[in-house]
Design a protein around this motif. Structure first.
Motif, PDB file in Angstrom:
ATOM      1  N   PHE A  53       0.832  -1.201   0.000  1.00  0.00           N
ATOM      2  CA  PHE A  53       0.000   0.000   0.000  1.00  0.00           C
ATOM      3  C   PHE A  53       0.867   1.252   0.000  1.00  0.00           C
ATOM      4  O   PHE A  53       0.612   2.201  -0.761  1.00  0.00           O
ATOM      5  N   ALA A  54       1.896   1.268   0.858  1.00  0.00           N
ATOM      6  CA  ALA A  54       2.786   2.429   0.929  1.00  0.00           C
ATOM      7  C   ALA A  54       3.511   2.641  -0.399  1.00  0.00           C
ATOM      8  O   ALA A  54       3.651   3.774  -0.875  1.00  0.00           O
ATOM      9  N   LEU A  55       3.975   1.547  -1.014  1.00  0.00           N
ATOM     10  CA  LEU A  55       4.678   1.650  -2.290  1.00  0.00           C
ATOM     11  C   LEU A  55       3.755   2.169  -3.385  1.00  0.00           C
ATOM     12  O   LEU A  55       4.140   3.025  -4.192  1.00  0.00           O
ATOM     13  N   ASP A  56       2.515   1.677  -3.381  1.00  0.00           N
ATOM     14  CA  ASP A  56       1.558   2.101  -4.409  1.00  0.00           C
ATOM     15  C   ASP A  56       1.207   3.576  -4.292  1.00  0.00           C
ATOM     16  O   ASP A  56       0.827   4.214  -5.282  1.00  0.00           O
ATOM     17  N   ILE A  60       5.053   4.192  -9.342  1.00  0.00           N
ATOM     18  CA  ILE A  60       4.375   3.533 -10.457  1.00  0.00           C
ATOM     19  C   ILE A  60       4.931   2.118 -10.512  1.00  0.00           C
ATOM     20  O   ILE A  60       6.119   1.922 -10.770  1.00  0.00           O
ATOM     21  N   VAL A  61       4.068   1.122 -10.261  1.00  0.00           N
ATOM     22  CA  VAL A  61       4.549  -0.254 -10.097  1.00  0.00           C
ATOM     23  C   VAL A  61       3.885  -1.163 -11.125  1.00  0.00           C
ATOM     24  O   VAL A  61       2.685  -1.057 -11.386  1.00  0.00           O
ATOM     25  N   SER A  62       4.676  -2.041 -11.700  1.00  0.00           N
ATOM     26  CA  SER A  62       4.144  -3.080 -12.578  1.00  0.00           C
ATOM     27  C   SER A  62       5.032  -4.300 -12.471  1.00  0.00           C
ATOM     28  O   SER A  62       6.215  -4.199 -12.124  1.00  0.00           O
ATOM     29  N   THR A  63       4.449  -5.462 -12.758  1.00  0.00           N
ATOM     30  CA  THR A  63       5.230  -6.694 -12.845  1.00  0.00           C
ATOM     31  C   THR A  63       4.987  -7.307 -14.216  1.00  0.00           C
ATOM     32  O   THR A  63       3.904  -7.155 -14.807  1.00  0.00           O
ATOM     33  N   THR A  64       6.006  -7.994 -14.705  1.00  0.00           N
ATOM     34  CA  THR A  64       5.906  -8.650 -16.005  1.00  0.00           C
ATOM     35  C   THR A  64       6.473 -10.055 -15.907  1.00  0.00           C
ATOM     36  O   THR A  64       7.244 -10.369 -14.989  1.00  0.00           O
ATOM     37  N   ASP A  65       6.099 -10.880 -16.883  1.00  0.00           N
ATOM     38  CA  ASP A  65       6.733 -12.191 -16.975  1.00  0.00           C
ATOM     39  C   ASP A  65       8.068 -12.040 -17.684  1.00  0.00           C
ATOM     40  O   ASP A  65       8.513 -10.923 -17.985  1.00  0.00           O
ATOM     41  N   LEU A  66       8.713 -13.152 -17.962  1.00  0.00           N
ATOM     42  CA  LEU A  66      10.051 -13.101 -18.554  1.00  0.00           C
ATOM     43  C   LEU A  66      10.047 -12.524 -19.960  1.00  0.00           C
ATOM     44  O   LEU A  66      11.098 -12.120 -20.472  1.00  0.00           O
ATOM     45  N   SER A  67       8.883 -12.477 -20.605  1.00  0.00           N
ATOM     46  CA  SER A  67       8.786 -11.919 -21.950  1.00  0.00           C
ATOM     47  C   SER A  67       8.419 -10.445 -21.941  1.00  0.00           C
ATOM     48  O   SER A  67       8.300  -9.816 -23.002  1.00  0.00           O
ATOM     49  N   GLY A  68       8.214  -9.877 -20.760  1.00  0.00           N
ATOM     50  CA  GLY A  68       7.849  -8.473 -20.659  1.00  0.00           C
ATOM     51  C   GLY A  68       6.362  -8.222 -20.725  1.00  0.00           C
ATOM     52  O   GLY A  68       5.940  -7.066 -20.847  1.00  0.00           O
ATOM     53  N   ASN A  69       5.545  -9.268 -20.631  1.00  0.00           N
ATOM     54  CA  ASN A  69       4.094  -9.102 -20.641  1.00  0.00           C
ATOM     55  C   ASN A  69       3.612  -8.727 -19.241  1.00  0.00           C
ATOM     56  O   ASN A  69       4.001  -9.346 -18.247  1.00  0.00           O
ATOM     57  N   ILE A  70       2.755  -7.743 -19.164  1.00  0.00           N
ATOM     58  CA  ILE A  70       2.323  -7.177 -17.887  1.00  0.00           C
ATOM     59  C   ILE A  70       1.394  -8.152 -17.159  1.00  0.00           C
ATOM     60  O   ILE A  70       0.401  -8.622 -17.716  1.00  0.00           O
ATOM     61  N   THR A  71       1.748  -8.422 -15.905  1.00  0.00           N
ATOM     62  CA  THR A  71       0.914  -9.290 -15.066  1.00  0.00           C
ATOM     63  C   THR A  71       0.292  -8.529 -13.905  1.00  0.00           C
ATOM     64  O   THR A  71      -0.615  -9.039 -13.249  1.00  0.00           O
ATOM     65  N   ASN A  74      -0.312  -1.141 -10.908  1.00  0.00           N
ATOM     66  CA  ASN A  74      -1.056  -0.458  -9.857  1.00  0.00           C
ATOM     67  C   ASN A  74      -1.789   0.761 -10.427  1.00  0.00           C
ATOM     68  O   ASN A  74      -1.656   1.113 -11.617  1.00  0.00           O
ATOM     69  N   GLN A  75      -2.544   1.436  -9.574  1.00  0.00           N
ATOM     70  CA  GLN A  75      -3.399   2.529 -10.041  1.00  0.00           C
ATOM     71  C   GLN A  75      -2.583   3.703 -10.557  1.00  0.00           C
ATOM     72  O   GLN A  75      -2.986   4.392 -11.501  1.00  0.00           O
ATOM     73  N   ARG A  76      -1.424   3.957  -9.944  1.00  0.00           N
ATOM     74  CA  ARG A  76      -0.591   5.076 -10.404  1.00  0.00           C
ATOM     75  C   ARG A  76      -0.086   4.827 -11.818  1.00  0.00           C
ATOM     76  O   ARG A  76       0.084   5.765 -12.598  1.00  0.00           O
ATOM     77  N   PHE A  77       0.170   3.574 -12.161  1.00  0.00           N
ATOM     78  CA  PHE A  77       0.544   3.234 -13.535  1.00  0.00           C
ATOM     79  C   PHE A  77      -0.604   3.597 -14.475  1.00  0.00           C
ATOM     80  O   PHE A  77      -0.399   4.204 -15.537  1.00  0.00           O
ATOM     81  N   CYS A  78      -1.817   3.237 -14.077  1.00  0.00           N
ATOM     82  CA  CYS A  78      -2.985   3.548 -14.917  1.00  0.00           C
ATOM     83  C   CYS A  78      -3.189   5.051 -15.032  1.00  0.00           C
ATOM     84  O   CYS A  78      -3.480   5.574 -16.121  1.00  0.00           O
TER      85      CYS A  78
END
Length: 292
Positions: A53-56, A60-71, A74-78
């Protein structure tokens, strides 16, 4: 049987407790251990949720798989990209690529994170509406038990305003340097334009000195010649200022006579006095050398 079922659901138990049987010491010990584990998992889950919660709230936070596809995004990214969460999920992170950077930057990025190392840098991204924003990015590989990356998490900070300020300062500096160059050119041109007629005046004064003059006239001509040469020196000093701006200033060591310098100054200062009730006097110590 109840303990086995409870253990299988510990990852989602969220602190729930197993009713401990006291029929045998072994079953009681197992039930107590499972309850302790359930409580510890709840505590760790709560701590991780608070950290997330504090980080969000900041990044701007996102995670991806090894191919760079977004999994995950967070709301700040949007908010900054203009995309909805469902528009980002499963898309490659290239969806926000701006084409500002050359391929070498991304090659170095992927080479770094694919080898389990953290990458840091500044990246310009494109919003859904086509506008741009800058982020200070940290890409962290999340490693599996084999030590190899299994996914990547990107933590970014919006630095668009900082970049705009840097660009503004750069433009202001370029404008200031252009103004300084223009001033230098102006001073050089004016110095040249004024020195030309001044040299003509000096030439005419020199010619007049070679004619038949009374003692008073010659004194006037000599003083006028001295004042004109002082003015020419001032013009040369103006040109020196432009040399300083260009980094071409050099000091000159030259012999001069102190009494002549004082006479030249007296001519200039006396002319400036006009009708003021002020007298200009020079008192030179006899020990001062005539030439320095």
């Amino acid at each position: 049987k109840e303990a086995t079922g409870f253990a299988g659901q510990l990852n989602t138990a969220l602190g729930s407790r197993l009713t401990v049987s006291h029929l045998t010491s072994e079953v009681e010990a197992l039930g107590t251990a499972l309850n302790a584990l359930s409580q510890r998992l709840l505590s760790e889950h709560t701590e991780l949720s608070n950290q997330k919660f504090a980080l969000d709230q900041h990044a701007i936070v996102s995670t991806t798989d090894l191919s760079g596809n977004i999994t995950y995004a967070n709301q700040r990214f949007c908010d900054i990209s203009g995309y909805q969460v469902h528009e980002l999920m499963g898309q490659n992170h290239r969806i926000v690529k701006s084409d500002e950077h050359d391929a070498a930057l991304f090659e170095q990025l992927w080479h770094t994170v694919s080898h389990g190392q953290v990458w840091r840098g500044e990246i310009k991204n494109r919003r859904k509406d086509g506008s741009f924003y800058w982020v200070n990015a940290t890409i962290v590989p999340l490693l599996g038990q084999d030590g190899l990356p299994r996914s990547y998490i990107g933590i970014r900070t919006d630095i668009t305003a900082n970049k705009a300020m840097q660009q503004h300062l750069l433009e202001a500096r370029e404008d200031a340097e252009a103004a300084m160059r223009a001033k230098g050119h102006f001073l050089a041109n004016m110095s040249h334009e004024i020195r030309t007629p001044m040299n003509a005046v000096l030439g005419m004064l020199k010619l007049i000195q070679n004619t038949d003059l009374t003692k008073r006239q010659l004194d006037y001509i000599v003083k006028a010649d001295s004042a004109a040469r002082s003015l020419l020196g001032l013009l040369n000093d103006i040109l020196d200022f432009s040399k300083i701006d260009a980094g071409k200033m050099s000091l000159e060591s030259r012999a001069f006579r102190v009494d002549k310098l004082m006479r030249d100054l007296s001519v200039i200062l006396s002319a400036n006095l006009g009708a003021k009730p002020v007298e200009v006097l020079f008192d030179l110590d006899p020990a001062v050398p005539r030439a320095l």
